[in-house]
Each structure stands twice: as structure tokens, then as C-alpha cells.
Design an enzyme around this catalytic site. Structure first.
Site, PDB file in Angstrom:
ATOM      1  N   ASP A  59     -29.819  58.231  52.960  1.00 26.87           N
ATOM      2  CA  ASP A  59     -29.633  57.199  51.935  1.00 26.87           C
ATOM      3  C   ASP A  59     -30.551  57.415  50.735  1.00 26.87           C
ATOM      4  O   ASP A  59     -30.182  57.107  49.595  1.00 26.87           O
ATOM      5  CB  ASP A  59     -29.879  55.804  52.512  1.00 26.87           C
ATOM      6  N   CYS A 165     -17.531  55.545  47.011  1.00 27.05           N
ATOM      7  CA  CYS A 165     -18.615  55.427  47.986  1.00 27.05           C
ATOM      8  C   CYS A 165     -18.946  53.958  48.229  1.00 27.05           C
ATOM      9  O   CYS A 165     -19.083  53.516  49.373  1.00 27.05           O
ATOM     10  CB  CYS A 165     -19.845  56.180  47.484  1.00 27.05           C
ATOM     11  N   TYR A 169     -18.136  51.836  51.859  1.00 31.64           N
ATOM     12  CA  TYR A 169     -19.167  51.159  52.651  1.00 31.64           C
ATOM     13  C   TYR A 169     -18.906  49.661  52.736  1.00 31.64           C
ATOM     14  O   TYR A 169     -19.156  49.034  53.779  1.00 31.64           O
ATOM     15  CB  TYR A 169     -20.551  51.433  52.063  1.00 31.64           C
ATOM     16  N   TYR A 196     -23.967  45.800  54.675  1.00 26.94           N
ATOM     17  CA  TYR A 196     -22.810  46.245  53.900  1.00 26.94           C
ATOM     18  C   TYR A 196     -21.668  45.228  53.881  1.00 26.94           C
ATOM     19  O   TYR A 196     -20.757  45.327  53.047  1.00 26.94           O
ATOM     20  CB  TYR A 196     -22.313  47.594  54.428  1.00 26.94           C
ATOM     21  N   GLU A 238     -17.017  61.813  51.017  1.00 23.61           N
ATOM     22  CA  GLU A 238     -17.598  60.757  51.859  1.00 23.61           C
ATOM     23  C   GLU A 238     -17.120  60.892  53.304  1.00 23.61           C
ATOM     24  O   GLU A 238     -17.886  60.716  54.254  1.00 23.61           O
ATOM     25  CB  GLU A 238     -17.232  59.370  51.317  1.00 23.61           C
TER      26      GLU A 238
END
Length: 565
Positions: A59, A165, A169, A196, A238
Site C-alpha cells: 500500500d 483501483c 477496492y 474500504y 489490479e
């Protein structure tokens, strides 16, 4: 048998925004992420902690790349409101960087020494930064842009590369949150999921998408195509990131992961009409008959099979269709039990009544003469142009062409004309699929109106299914999967090790519910299986006649279940 249904309007998403359209268009990638072994294990709570640590350690690299990309995009924007919006998003990323260390402390990560970037993370971050630097096909280098307006395109392109992205998520957060048991307090990854799925992250995702829409308003069609390609590429990168996570624990998917062609036998069965196709094959045959039929005032050549006129055919088809629908509903109603209890044998007996009905309906079709005079070449052309469900052909092609799987694929269909099915699949390069269906009788390439009956009822289907299974070698481990959409598939769906339902047939649900069948969405079902898998460490065994069927929203779900990405 299936009489042509009345036309039903398709449900079409009403979202007008560019980001929403792209998300809908590239649904397949979101499905692949959901069914990745990493996400399945994380959702179940059984994911090994080291695997999770390695993943979230990345991350930092994502956040740093996003912050730098936002800075470059802000410099390119020529609108004060856009600059302010990008600046806010960048500040949010910088705050996330500050909080990241405290967020993951409970998982035992040490950020004194930064974790090295992995190859999947590197691919995505380099892609984002290259886009933000103007290194996009069709765009000049940022130092050589002719006008400030030309430069503003970079801001839109950058958002196009970053938005997927965020949305992915946000999507995973909501999907996984829905599976959290409120009474389960020891799920190790609840905090990650809640982060998230939170209102704050969902709102930030929407802001990012709104900004992409606003920055794209003045772009040309060609430039919008560039953004679409960037969006799609970002999605694929991703997905590659999720599948690149190294798992040492056993996982329930993909089903073919540990398949041994020497010792295992993978048998995939599927219905055809409305499971593989968008339109029922009987509707196709009806249309061919009506379109090619002579007008009422035309003289028919001597020596040829006499046909009804187009108007007579249309009326006769309508009468057959109405009678079929009314009697089918009555038949379904008459076979429902008073007590809900799963018993395969009881259901088998009940479906014998439906089988008798289907045979009577087919006899009426033959006696009516509506299939007389159909030309083989017309049927073949119609089959070659038949539209199959999204993802169906791609999945079957990969299964049958993979020599390492050595899988057997069988289609069991009520279709009146096996040649129509063969034409549909041969046009997609699927000549090796085994087709079990009825056949039209031809006389010099012209249909006599007779049907050679092979598979016309639920009982015929299960008998064909059993016969094929019995032909498998006894010294191999068999895994049978049946994919279907209607009551006629019910016995096969339940007999297979894994039964997967596509579509939303109300009669299938009604009969299944009344006979104690459980319909479980595929993703939650796999998460539950993974929990069981991880609980005792033993191999997860799929068993038929459990009374449980899994529902899939489309062939992409099935592709992910079998093959992953």
C-alpha cells in the site's frame, strides 16, 4: 421443449457518467478480483497472516505513486475547480500515508525498514506515473505540448488510470462487508474490510469518478477511447496484483488448480437454451419457418414438401405457444408438494409428470407441421449467427483447448435441432463439445417436420447424464459440474457434484424451494467452503445430492471458479 417466449425488455443501466459506463463494461475484471484465491481466503478469515502482511505492505508504494500522479495531474489542469478537487484527493492520499503505519500495527508489520515493492505493484505504479507524465499513446511528450488545452488531457488520462483501483477496492469492501457475521468478533481482517466499505472511502471513490467525468467533458471521441483503454489496462493490472499474491495454504478455487489429467476426470455438463444462448432455439426455428414460408397467394412447386403460408404459421405458432405456457404453469402448480423437504427421489417422481407434459407438447408441434420445409442451410446460417451469453464461448474454448485439463464437455438440450447447436459452436471453434439433443428429420436438406427425439424431458436429461458418468473410468477421481437455468435441469443440477444455476427462472425457484433446495450465491458459497477447508485442513469435497445449488450472475463467474484469471 420450449415454445418461443414473449419478448421482454432488457434491463439496461441508466448511469450516464464515463466512469460508471467503464465500470459496467469491464465487469469481468471485477468478477475475477472477487473470485481470486486471495480475496476468497481474506473474506473467509482464513487467509494466512504473512500473506496478508505482504499484500498490505504494498500500500505504501501505491499511495506514494498516487500522490505523485495527483501532483502531476494538478499541474496539468487549467480549471481552478479541477485543481482544487485534485489537490483535495492528493491531500487525502498523503493523510492515508501518515495513517498507514498505525492502521497495520495490529498485523505486526515493521515499517522502520520499508518493504520492497513486488513486480505486480511495480507494473501498476509505473503505469500510473507514466500516464501522469504524458507518456500515453497518441499524446505528445509533456515538454512539447503545443497548447495548455492539449496539456489538460493528461489530467483526464491520469484519472482514467487511477479511478479503477479506487472503484475496485470500494466494490470489494462492500461485497466482503455483506458477508461479515455481526456475531463473529474474531474475524482477523474485519478492520481492512470496514476501511474500504466505509462511507468515507466510498465517498472518495465517487469524488474521483466525478472528477474523471468532468475532466472528460471536452474530449473528442478518439480521446475518450484512449481513456477507456487506460481504464481497462488499469483494471487488468489490479487483477494481476490480486492473483500475484503468494498463497501457501490450500484454496477451494480455481477448481482446476490441482487437476491431474492422469488421475482425475473433469466432467462439465451444460444446458443450451438460455444457459448458453440469449434467445431460446425454438424461437429461432419459428422465425426461420415464418420468414421462409410462402405467402398465402403463392403457388408451391410440385414435388416439394407442402408448407403452410407465413400467416398460417404465425397463427399456429402463437396458438402452440399460448397452450404450452398455460399448461406448463398448470403442470408446475400440480407437482408442488405440501411440505418443504429435500428428497431427491421424491423430486424425481414429481418431474416425471413434467416429462409427460413435455412429450405431449412436442407431439403437438410435430402434428401441427410448423417445422415442415425448413432448409438445412438456413438453420446452419442461423446457428452461426446465434448470439451466446457473454463469456460462454471464451470459457468453453479455454476448457476444451487446455490439454493439461483433458476435460469432457457435454451439452444436454431440449433443442429440436442438434444441427443448430453444432453450427453455433463450430462457428466459435468448439467442434469438440459433445452435443446431446433432438434432431430434425431431413429429406434432401429440407425438414419433413418430424423430430427424432433423444432429449425432450427432465427424465431424458438425467438418464443421459447418468449414462455419461457411468462411462467414466472407475480408477479416476470424478468431478462433475452441471450448469443450467430451468426446471428441466433440476435433477442434473442436484445430481452433479456442483450444480450452478444461471438466470432467474421463476419456475425453477418455485419448484426448487418447495422441494427443499437451497439456492446459494456462488461467491458467498465459496467463502463458506473456504472456511470449512481451512477449519480442518482436509481437502474440500464437493458432493452431489446435497440439496444445495449455486447461483451465478453469468459465465464470468464460472470462468473465475474454474480457471481464475
Amino acid at each position: 421443449m420450449a415454445i418461443p417466449p414473449k419478448s421482454v425488455g432488457a434491463v439496461i443501466p441508466t448511469e450516464d457518467g464515463l466512469a460508471s459506463r467503464f465500470w459496467i463494461k469491464f465487469r469481468r475484471e471485477s468478477v475475477l478480483s472477487l473470485y481470486s484465491p486471495f480475496v476468497i481466503c481474506l473474506a473467509s478469515g482464513s487467509l494466512e497472516i504473512d500473506t496478508f502482511r505482504h499484500c498490505i505492505a504494498q500500500d505504501v508504494h501505491f499511495l506514494k505513486a498516487f500522490a505523485q500522479a495527483y501532483e502531476l495531474a494538478e499541474d496539468c489542469a487549467d480549471d481552478d475547480d479541477a485543481k482544487l478537487a485534485i489537490s483535495k484527493l492528493r491531500k487525502g492520499v498523503l493523510e492515508a500515508l501518515k495513517l498507514h503505519n498505525s492502521f497495520v500495527q495490529e498485523w505486526g508489520l515493521d515499517f522502520v525498514k520499508e518493504c520492497p515493492i513486488n513486480s505486480a505493484t511495480l507494473k501498476y505504479t509505473e503505469f500510473v506515473l507514466a500516464t501522469a507524465s504524458g507518456k500515453v499513446e497518441g499524446l505528445k511528450a509533456p515538454g512539447k505540448l503545443d497548447t495548455p488545452f492539449e496539456k489538460t488531457k493528461i489530467a483526464a488520462y491520469t484519472l482514467g488510470a487511477m479511478t479503477p483501483c479506487m472503484r475496485l477496492y470500494a466494490f470489494l469492501g462492500k461485497e466482503l462487508e455483506a458477508l461479515l457475521d455481526p456475531n463473529e468478533h474474531d474475524h482477523p481482517y474485519k478492520k481492512w474490510i470496514r476501511n474500504y466499505s466505509s462511507e468515507g472511502f466510498q465517498a472518495t471513490t465517487l469524488q474521483t469518478e466525478d472528477l474523471l467525468d468532468k475532466l472528460s467533458v471536452s474530449l473528442t471521441g478518439e480521446e475518450l477511447n484512449i481513456i477507456e483503454k487506460l481504464y481497462h489496462q488499469a483494471m487488468k493490472l489490479e487483477i494481476e496484483f490480486f492473483y500475484a499474491q503468494t498463497l501457501t495454504q490450500p484454496t477451494v478455487i480455481p477448481l482446476t488448480k490441482e487437476h491431474d489429467p492422469a488421475g482425475d476426470c473433469l466432467m462439465i455438463f451444460s444446458d443450451f437454451d438460455l444457459t448458453c444462448t440469449v434467445v431460446d432455439s425454438s424461437a429461432i426455428l419459428a422465425e426461420i419457418a415464418i420468414v421462409t414460408a410462402p405467402k398465402s397467394d403463392q403457388n408451391q412447386p410440385e414435388g416439394q414438401i407442402t408448407r403452410m403460408s407465413s400467416s398460417e404459421l404465425r397463427n399456429t405458432w402463437g396458438e402452440l405457444s399460448q397452450q404450452y405456457t398455460e399448461e406448463y404453469e398448470q403442470c408446475i402448480e400440480s407437482m408442488l408438494p405440501s411440505k418443504k423437504e429435500f428428497n431427491y427421489e421424491t423430486l424425481h417422481i414429481a418431474l416425471e409428470k413434467l416429462s409427460d407434459f413435455e412429450k405431449r407438447a412436442n407431439s403437438r408441434v410435430i402434428e401441427s407441421g410448423v417445422l415442415k420445409g425448413l432448409n438445412f442451410e438456413d438453420i446452419k446460417r442461423a446457428g452461426e449467427r446465434l448470439i451466446l451469453q457473454d463469456g460462454c464461448t471464451n470459457f468453453l474454448q479455454k476448457i476444451v483447448r487446455d490439454e493439461n485439463l483433458n476435460a469432457n464437455v457435454h451439452l444436454l438440450s431440449y433443442c429440436w435441432c442438434g444441427d443448430l447447436i453444432r453450427a453455433a459452436f463450430s462457428s466459435g471453434g468448439l467442434d469438440v463439445v459433445n452435443i446431446h439433443a433432438n434432431e430434425l428429420s431431413f429429406q434432401e436438406s429440407v425438414s419433413t417436420g418430424e423430430i427424432i427425439m433423444e432429449v425432450q424431458s427432465p427424465i431424458d436429461k438425467i438418464e443421459a447424464f447418468d449414462k455419461i458418468i457411468q462411462g467414466c473410468s472407475d480408477d479416476k477421481r470424478n468431478l462433475t459440474v452441471y450448469i443450467g437455468d430451468s426446471v428441466g435441469d433440476l435433477l442434473c443440477l442436484l445430481k452433479a457434484d456442483i450444480g450452478i444455476v444461471i438466470g432467474s427462472s421463476s419456475s425453477l425457484r418455485t419448484v426448487g424451494d418447495q422441494y427443499g433446495v437451497s439456492f446459494v450465491p456462488l461467491f458467498p458459497g465459496l467463502v463458506k467452503k473456504q472456511k470449512e477447508y481451512g477449519a480442518d485442513g482436509s481437502c474440500c469435497i464437493w458432493k452431489g445430492q446435497s440439496g444445495i445449488l449455486y447461483t451465478a450472475s453469468g459465465w464470468d463467474d464460472i470462468h473465475a471458479l474454474f480457471l481464475g484469471h
